[in-house]
Each structure stands twice: as structure tokens, then as C-alpha cells.
Design a protein around this motif. Structure first.
Motif, PDB file in Angstrom:
ATOM      1  N   ALA A 244     -23.708 -18.230 -31.484  1.00 18.12           N
ATOM      2  CA  ALA A 244     -23.998 -19.646 -31.686  1.00 18.12           C
ATOM      3  C   ALA A 244     -22.908 -20.480 -31.032  1.00 18.12           C
ATOM      4  CB  ALA A 244     -24.076 -19.959 -33.176  1.00 18.12           C
ATOM      5  N   GLY A 245     -23.268 -21.715 -30.689  1.00 16.47           N
ATOM      6  CA  GLY A 245     -22.281 -22.591 -30.068  1.00 16.47           C
ATOM      7  C   GLY A 245     -22.938 -23.758 -29.371  1.00 16.47           C
ATOM      8  N   MET A 246     -22.305 -24.211 -28.300  1.00 15.43           N
ATOM      9  CA  MET A 246     -22.722 -25.409 -27.589  1.00 15.43           C
ATOM     10  C   MET A 246     -22.883 -25.097 -26.107  1.00 15.43           C
ATOM     11  SD  MET A 246     -19.611 -27.494 -29.323  1.00 15.43           S
ATOM     12  CE  MET A 246     -19.761 -28.986 -28.347  1.00 15.43           C
ATOM     13  N   VAL A 247     -23.798 -25.826 -25.468  1.00 20.27           N
ATOM     14  CA  VAL A 247     -23.993 -25.681 -24.034  1.00 20.27           C
ATOM     15  C   VAL A 247     -24.419 -27.027 -23.459  1.00 20.27           C
ATOM     16  CG1 VAL A 247     -26.404 -24.951 -24.298  1.00 20.27           C
ATOM     17  CG2 VAL A 247     -25.158 -24.353 -22.207  1.00 20.27           C
ATOM     18  N   ILE A 259     -19.467 -23.397 -25.090  1.00 25.25           N
ATOM     19  CA  ILE A 259     -18.440 -23.090 -26.092  1.00 25.25           C
ATOM     20  C   ILE A 259     -19.098 -22.232 -27.162  1.00 25.25           C
ATOM     21  CG2 ILE A 259     -16.872 -23.972 -27.858  1.00 25.25           C
ATOM     22  CD1 ILE A 259     -16.550 -26.497 -26.206  1.00 25.25           C
ATOM     23  N   ILE A 260     -18.629 -21.006 -27.302  1.00 23.87           N
ATOM     24  CA  ILE A 260     -19.159 -20.100 -28.317  1.00 23.87           C
ATOM     25  C   ILE A 260     -18.281 -20.179 -29.552  1.00 23.87           C
ATOM     26  CG2 ILE A 260     -19.636 -17.674 -28.875  1.00 23.87           C
ATOM     27  CD1 ILE A 260     -20.304 -17.247 -25.936  1.00 23.87           C
ATOM     28  N   HIS A 261     -18.890 -20.498 -30.690  1.00 19.57           N
ATOM     29  CA  HIS A 261     -18.156 -20.652 -31.936  1.00 19.57           C
ATOM     30  C   HIS A 261     -17.970 -19.301 -32.628  1.00 19.57           C
ATOM     31  CE1 HIS A 261     -19.874 -25.022 -32.161  1.00 19.57           C
ATOM     32  NE2 HIS A 261     -18.876 -24.909 -31.304  1.00 19.57           N
ATOM     33  N   GLY A 262     -16.884 -19.193 -33.367  1.00 15.22           N
ATOM     34  CA  GLY A 262     -16.633 -17.963 -34.126  1.00 15.22           C
ATOM     35  C   GLY A 262     -16.343 -16.769 -33.245  1.00 15.22           C
ATOM     36  N   TYR A 263     -15.655 -17.018 -32.140  1.00 17.08           N
ATOM     37  CA  TYR A 263     -15.391 -15.944 -31.176  1.00 17.08           C
ATOM     38  C   TYR A 263     -14.289 -15.019 -31.682  1.00 17.08           C
ATOM     39  CZ  TYR A 263     -13.757 -13.692 -26.886  1.00 17.08           C
ATOM     40  OH  TYR A 263     -13.368 -12.774 -25.956  1.00 17.08           O
ATOM     41  N   ASP A 264     -14.593 -13.736 -31.723  1.00 13.58           N
ATOM     42  CA  ASP A 264     -13.635 -12.707 -32.124  1.00 13.58           C
ATOM     43  C   ASP A 264     -13.813 -11.510 -31.208  1.00 13.58           C
ATOM     44  OD1 ASP A 264     -12.018 -10.800 -33.230  1.00 13.58           O
ATOM     45  OD2 ASP A 264     -12.981 -10.782 -35.196  1.00 13.58           O
ATOM     46  N   PRO A 265     -12.960 -11.343 -30.207  1.00 16.27           N
ATOM     47  CA  PRO A 265     -13.154 -10.267 -29.218  1.00 16.27           C
ATOM     48  C   PRO A 265     -13.083  -8.870 -29.817  1.00 16.27           C
ATOM     49  CG  PRO A 265     -10.978 -11.265 -28.977  1.00 16.27           C
ATOM     50  CD  PRO A 265     -11.735 -12.121 -29.944  1.00 16.27           C
ATOM     51  N   GLU A 266     -12.573  -8.746 -31.034  1.00 13.96           N
ATOM     52  CA  GLU A 266     -12.474  -7.436 -31.669  1.00 13.96           C
ATOM     53  C   GLU A 266     -13.699  -7.089 -32.505  1.00 13.96           C
ATOM     54  OE1 GLU A 266      -9.959  -5.531 -30.830  1.00 13.96           O
ATOM     55  OE2 GLU A 266      -9.152  -7.191 -29.652  1.00 13.96           O
ATOM     56  N   SER A 267     -14.564  -8.067 -32.747  1.00 20.24           N
ATOM     57  CA  SER A 267     -15.725  -7.813 -33.606  1.00 20.24           C
ATOM     58  C   SER A 267     -16.839  -7.142 -32.829  1.00 20.24           C
ATOM     59  CB  SER A 267     -16.231  -9.127 -34.192  1.00 20.24           C
ATOM     60  OG  SER A 267     -16.812  -9.930 -33.166  1.00 20.24           O
ATOM     61  N   ALA A 268     -17.767  -6.527 -33.563  1.00 26.28           N
ATOM     62  CA  ALA A 268     -18.884  -5.821 -32.935  1.00 26.28           C
ATOM     63  C   ALA A 268     -19.775  -6.764 -32.145  1.00 26.28           C
ATOM     64  CB  ALA A 268     -19.701  -5.104 -34.015  1.00 26.28           C
ATOM     65  N   ALA A 269     -19.832  -8.029 -32.564  1.00 26.27           N
ATOM     66  CA  ALA A 269     -20.705  -8.987 -31.878  1.00 26.27           C
ATOM     67  C   ALA A 269     -20.193  -9.370 -30.496  1.00 26.27           C
ATOM     68  CB  ALA A 269     -20.861 -10.240 -32.731  1.00 26.27           C
ATOM     69  N   PHE A 270     -18.882  -9.165 -30.237  1.00 23.65           N
ATOM     70  CA  PHE A 270     -18.312  -9.613 -28.976  1.00 23.65           C
ATOM     71  C   PHE A 270     -17.651  -8.498 -28.167  1.00 23.65           C
ATOM     72  CE2 PHE A 270     -18.334 -13.433 -31.637  1.00 23.65           C
ATOM     73  CZ  PHE A 270     -18.941 -14.337 -30.783  1.00 23.65           C
ATOM     74  N   ALA A 271     -17.157  -7.455 -28.809  1.00 26.62           N
ATOM     75  CA  ALA A 271     -16.403  -6.412 -28.110  1.00 26.62           C
ATOM     76  C   ALA A 271     -17.243  -5.776 -27.007  1.00 26.62           C
ATOM     77  CB  ALA A 271     -15.941  -5.348 -29.102  1.00 26.62           C
ATOM     78  N   LEU A 382     -17.997 -27.331 -40.283  1.00 20.71           N
ATOM     79  CA  LEU A 382     -19.381 -26.886 -40.113  1.00 20.71           C
ATOM     80  C   LEU A 382     -19.684 -26.822 -38.624  1.00 20.71           C
ATOM     81  CD1 LEU A 382     -22.070 -26.149 -41.529  1.00 20.71           C
ATOM     82  CD2 LEU A 382     -22.732 -28.542 -41.241  1.00 20.71           C
ATOM     83  N   LEU A 383     -19.705 -25.593 -38.093  1.00 27.23           N
ATOM     84  CA  LEU A 383     -20.009 -25.387 -36.681  1.00 27.23           C
ATOM     85  C   LEU A 383     -21.318 -24.618 -36.559  1.00 27.23           C
ATOM     86  CD1 LEU A 383     -16.439 -24.539 -35.343  1.00 27.23           C
ATOM     87  CD2 LEU A 383     -17.612 -26.755 -35.380  1.00 27.23           C
ATOM     88  N   ALA A 384     -21.715 -24.367 -35.330  1.00 29.71           N
ATOM     89  CA  ALA A 384     -23.024 -23.766 -35.102  1.00 29.71           C
ATOM     90  C   ALA A 384     -23.164 -22.400 -35.763  1.00 29.71           C
ATOM     91  CB  ALA A 384     -23.293 -23.669 -33.601  1.00 29.71           C
ATOM     92  N   ASP A 385     -22.096 -21.609 -35.786  1.00 31.41           N
ATOM     93  CA  ASP A 385     -22.209 -20.274 -36.367  1.00 31.41           C
ATOM     94  C   ASP A 385     -22.270 -20.302 -37.892  1.00 31.41           C
ATOM     95  OD1 ASP A 385     -19.516 -21.130 -36.316  1.00 31.41           O
ATOM     96  OD2 ASP A 385     -18.828 -19.094 -36.692  1.00 31.41           O
ATOM     97  N   ASP A 386     -22.069 -21.481 -38.493  1.00 26.97           N
ATOM     98  CA  ASP A 386     -22.205 -21.607 -39.944  1.00 26.97           C
ATOM     99  C   ASP A 386     -23.640 -21.903 -40.363  1.00 26.97           C
ATOM    100  OD1 ASP A 386     -19.396 -21.309 -40.544  1.00 26.97           O
ATOM    101  OD2 ASP A 386     -19.111 -23.327 -39.733  1.00 26.97           O
TER     102      ASP A 386
END
Length: 564
Positions: A244-247, A259-271, A382-386
Motif C-alpha cells: 500500500a502507498g501513494m503513486v 511511496i510505499i508505506h510500511g516498508y521493511d526490507p527484512e519482512s516477507a512482504a518485501f525481502a 493513518l497511512l495507506a497500509d493501515d
């Protein structure tokens, strides 16, 4: 042209022949400050380590109505609109949706003071434009000025001690490490969050950071624009997807930002997920070409300097505060700092104000930054990933109910996009320069703007004819506006007798426009160079004391010319 590369062309200065103002940092606030100082006849030089603008990191994209009005005052608003790839007519909305070809959940119209046609609340509406474009327009304006200089490839290093307290010795160096000392009356740190000037003062920004990070991506796509099924928006907030995020579009061709919200390069969603695939996942359009040009992981910060001034050194913009981006206020707050400090430095350097005037800069601007940071931080909760439940994409009744619920939850974002109370409604009621009179300024509100001529407030705007704003008739110094319908000719002459007009110090302007003057609640309004009200009233004899207070120098008789 006064654009210079390296240290060789720096002005030769000595303690006996100093530069008036040295600005460290050639971002928006430093460039704006220097351009206005040069416009006001002050010799100023900007040192900036970046030779080329960074077009791959657009950073701020929102120039609000207040900043556009400041640019109009310098004759630069039209130049920026011409340079902006996205015209105001393209879109004035922010849309929340489930994808660029998905369901629209909520739309905020006239976001960021974007409006077609004549804007009523200010001389200029907002403009969506990337920060490098703003910097390019300001670079060109500064280098075209007679008294302003821009030196690229040069940075501030430190100050050196002097036996006298009326000067600052600033050491700068070029890319080869060659150093040079610049003697100046005033030093301004406009060199960003990692400000070397602020470190030289022994200060750190104080505050906190957001709990979640974000990933900015700049990319090209020749196919994406034609695949968007929703009406245009300057920002699409995408919810209901894995990412989720903005474009939004950077131009009307093939340049986009994400802009991707809640970015965590170590998480399964992003790694291990390529950035191009993250863009496809966010937009919801899998079979589209994506060329990633730049990536920028970042975390929102809520930081504020404990002081804006130490002696002859000032901090402006990101050197003084770090704002969360939600609402687009950070860059605009920086310009507000520069506009506030510029006329005060010029007034002191030109000799028509007392040095105590400069004490008001921190008093006036630090509370504005504090309020703006706090409101942006609230929006960042409150961002898009929420608001990202997968049922939002369901075409049936379950999805319709989820989208209704999401729209209700997202209504709290109104202050992020309809923030007139922050943009136009801030005031300087506690400033020592203000002479209180009449009713107090309206209560602060981030959304609702109530125009008021109470001392400290921004002068209520109005149009004198189809193209002439009330602000267009204000002078470069102070302006005494006179309600011509409520004062007799003898009373107006009494004002002129008590306050001899001086083009640099104060201009007297009668106004014959009842719809405008009715808002003043007084026949006389004294307006500062930055368009804020210094005093209002009905007694001509009160004008001179109010003016002397507004320039912090009771020794200067009202109506006297600049001192040498």
C-alpha cells in the motif's frame, strides 16, 4: 549572471569590508532567502556543495498557496507555473482507491489549495511541482539579480572566533578541500537536516521518528498512464493490496513517483522483491513496463531545533526543523521561515530598523513549525497500509461495505489535504512587534481558515479588479491601508502629516473596496512586508508608535528615511 563554480570567485571580504549576508545551503529556503535579500538591496552570497540539481529525488511536490504568494511577491509565481510539468488544470484532487484501475473509495477535491480560475483566499492557488523545479527557478532568479551570488561546489565548514562581535568569520571550502574565510555581518544556515551550521553552534534537532519506514521510487513507464481507469489525481493513495502507498505522475508523459508505506526490507512482504514488482503490486497493474530510476528508503521525522538564532547566526528551513511529509507542509514551512527572516535582515542591513527586530524571527517562526509538525505527525498515524483489508477489492456487497467503512475511517485525513487553517491561518499574536488592538485572532484550527485583520494575522485577501490583488498594492516595506470610505479627507491628510511616506519604510494606500475593507474592522491597517498585520485602529496618532514597535526601534522617527 552571478552563478559561480568553486571558491575562486567568492567575494573578497575583510573585517573592514564584509559581505552583508552569507547563506550556507542552496536548497529552496536558502535560495528564496537570498533572492529576496538581493531584491531588497542586500549583498548576499549562497554557498552550495551540489553543482547539479538532483532530478532523481524529487522530494517535495506540493507548493501551497502561501508559498506561491511569496513567489508572486518576487515575480516568480508565473515562472514556476510555466516550468511545472503538471498544470493545475490537470487535477486538483487526491484519490484513495484499490488500484489505478480499481475502485475509488474517497476523493478530496481542491486538495493542497489547487483550484482552477481565480483563487479567492489568496493571490495564488497551490501548484504541484517537484522540488528540483522550484530550485531551478530560484537559481535562475538569484543569478539574474544584481546583488546576489550563487557559488556551487562550495560548502560551509565552520566559524572562527573574532575579537569583535559585529561580524562573523565563516570558513568555506570547495571540492578540492581548499578553504577560504568569508567575513559577513550575518550567517544563515539553510543547509538541511544535517546542517553543518547548526553543528557549529553545538545544537541538535530534538524530537522523534515515526515507527514505520517508507520507500520512495522514481520510475518510467510508457504504458501506465493509458491503463489508469480512474479520473486524474495528483496523488492516488492505494489501499487493499499486498503493498500500500501513494503513486502519482511527475509529468504528462512517462515519469512517475511511488511511496510505499510500511516498508521493511527484512519482512516477507518485501525481502527479495524487485522494486519494479513492488510498483506493479501497488498500482494493481501487473503487465506494464517499469523502469526504476531511483530508490529512497526514508522514515518520517518530527524534529525541532531548540534555538533558531545564536548571535549573528540564524537557522532556516530543514536546518531548524524536520517535518513529516504528510500534508506537504515541510518545504512550505521552510519558505515561510525564509520570507520572515529576509525582510528583517534587509531592514536591519539597510538601516531602517533596529537590530532587536531580529530577535522576533525565532519567536514568530518556531511556534509555526511546532504546530505544523504536530499536525503532520497526527496525519501520519493513518497511512495507506493501515487501511488495507483485501475485501476492499471485492466487487460484491462485502466489498461495497468495506469501502464505505474505509471511506469513513479515511475522513480524518481531511486536515492533510484541506489544511487552510495551517497554510493561511497561522498568526504571530505573541510577537513583540505586534501592537494588539480590537478582537483577538481566531482560535487555531488546521482545517478552517477564518480571515482576520487582527494584529498578527495574515492580511485578509481580496481582489481589487479582475487581475489586481490587494497584496499587489502593498509596498516593499510597511503599508498603511486606509479605508477611504470611512475616513474623511482631513483624517487621511492627518495620517499623512504624522507619517511621511517613504518608499522603503512605509507606503500609504487608500482602498475603495467595501467588500475588502469591511473585514478589517478598523479604518487603518498597518501591514508588514510579509503581509501580516502589525496594527489596526482608527486614530492617526497611533500609527507612528505602532510602526516604531513593528521595526523594533523607537529611535527612528516615523517617516524618516533609511540611516546610512
Amino acid at each position: 549572471m552571478t552563478l559561480h563554480h568553486g571558491i575562486a570567485d567568492l567575494p573578497a571580504t575583510t573585517p573592514e569590508s564584509p559581505l552583508e549576508v552569507l547563506v550556507a545551503g542552496g536548497g529552496p529556503s536558502g535560495l528564496f532567502l537570498a533572492t529576496e535579500l538581493a531584491e531588497r538591496g542586500v549583498s548576499v552570497a549562497v554557498v552550495e556543495p551540489r553543482v547539479e540539481l538532483d532530478w532523481l529525488h524529487p522530494r517535495a511536490k506540493t507548493t501551497n498557496a502561501r508559498t506561491m504568494t511569496h513567489l508572486r511577491r518576487l515575480g516568480l509565481a508565473d515562472a514556476l507555473r510555466t516550468a511545472a510539468p503538471l498544470k493545475v488544470a490537470y487535477s486538483q484532487s487526491v484519490a484513495f482507491c484499490t488500484g489505478l484501475d480499481g475502485f475509488e473509495v474517497l476523493r478530496f477535491d481542491e486538495a493542497f489549495q489547487l483550484a482552477e480560475g481565480r483563487y479567492e483566499l489568496a493571490p495564488e492557488c497551490g501548484q504541484q511541482v517537484a522540488q528540483p523545479v522550484v530550485e531551478q527557478v530560484l537559481r535562475e532568479a538569484l543569478t539574474a539579480s544584481e546583488r546576489g551570488r550563487l557559488h556551487l561546489g562550495v560548502e560551509f565548514v565552520r566559524t572562527e572566533s573574532l575579537e569583535r562581535d559585529d561580524l562573523t568569520a565563516a570558513v568555506v571550502q570547495d571540492e578540492d578541500g581548499t578553504e577560504r574565510t568569508v567575513y559577513c555581518r550575518y550567517l544563515v544556515g539553510a543547509d538541511g537536516v544535517s546542517s553543518a551550521v547548526r553543528r557549529d553552534l553545538g545544537m541538535r534537532l530534538e524530537g522523534s521518528s515515526a515507527s514505520k519506514s517508507n520507500l520512495g521510487i522514481l520510475f518510467r513507464s510508457t504504458q501506465l498512464a493509458e491503463r489508469v481507469s480512474l479520473p486524474p489525481a495528483v496523488q492516488f493513495w492505494i489501499i487493499g493490496r499486498e503493498h500500500a502507498g501513494m503513486v502519482g505522475q511527475m509529468d504528462r508523459h512517462d515519469l512517475w513517483w511511488v511511496i510505499i508505506h510500511g516498508y521493511d526490507p527484512e519482512s516477507a512482504a518485501f525481502a527479495g522483491v524487485p522494486s519494479a514488482d513492488l510498483v506493479r503490486s501497488l498500482t494493481g497493474i501487473d503487465d506494464v513496463d517499469i523502469e526504476v530510476l531511483a530508490e529512497d528508503p526514508w522514515t518520517a521525522r518530527m524534529l525541532l531545533a531548540p534555538r533558531y538564532r545564536v548571535g549573528r547566526t540564524f537557522l532556516v528551513g530543514d536546518a531548524a526543523h524536520a517535518n513529516p511529509p504528510w500534508g506537504g507542509h515541510g518545504f512550505n514551512t521552510c519558505i515561510g521561515d525564509a520570507a520572515n527572516l529576509a525582510w528583517k535582515l534587509a531592514a536591519v542591513c539597510r538601516g531602517w530598523a533596529g537590530a532587536e527586530l531580529l530577535d522576533s524571527y525565532e519567536i514568530e517562526r518556531r511556534p509555526v513549525a511546532r504546530r505544523t509538525i504536530d499536525d503532520a505527525a497526527r496525519n501520519g498515524r493513518l497511512l495507506a497500509d493501515d487501511v488495507n483489508h483485501p475485501s476492499l477489492r471485492d466487487p460484491g456487497p462485502r466489498g461495497e461495505e468495506a469501502r464505505r467503512a474505509a471511506a469513513q475511517a479515511l475522513a480524518v485525513k481531511k486536515s492533510e489535504f484541506h489544511s487552510l487553517g495551517l497554510v493561511l491561518g497561522y498568526d504571530y499574536r505573541d510577537s513583540p512587534l505586534i501592537t494588539p488592538a480590537g478582537s483577538a485572532p481566531p482560535a487555531p484550527d488546521p482545517i478552517d481558515y477564518v480571515p482576520s485583520a487582527a494584529p498578527g494575522c495574515l492580511l485578509p485577501h481580496g481582489w481589487l479588479d479582475d487581475t489586481t490583488s490587494l497584496y499587489d498594492v502593498l509596498g516593499p516595506g510597511f503599508t498603511l491601508l486606509v479605508d477611504a470610505a470611512s475616513m474623511t479627507g482631513a483624517e487621511v491628510q492627518a495620517v499623512r502629516d504624522l507619517l511621511v511616506e517613504d518608499a522603503e519604510l512605509c507606503r500609504i494606500v487608500p482602498i475603495e473596496a467595501p467588500a475588502i475593507t469591511a473585514r478589517w474592522e478598523a479604518p487603518l491597517v498597518l501591514v508588514r512586508p510579509d503581509q501580516h498585520v502589525a496594527w489596526r485602529g482608527g486614530e492617526p496618532g497611533d500609527v507612528a508608535p505602532a510602526l516604531r514597535r513593528a521595526i523594533a526601534d523607537a529611535r527612528v522617527p516615523a517617516g524618516s528615511g533609511p540611516r546610512s
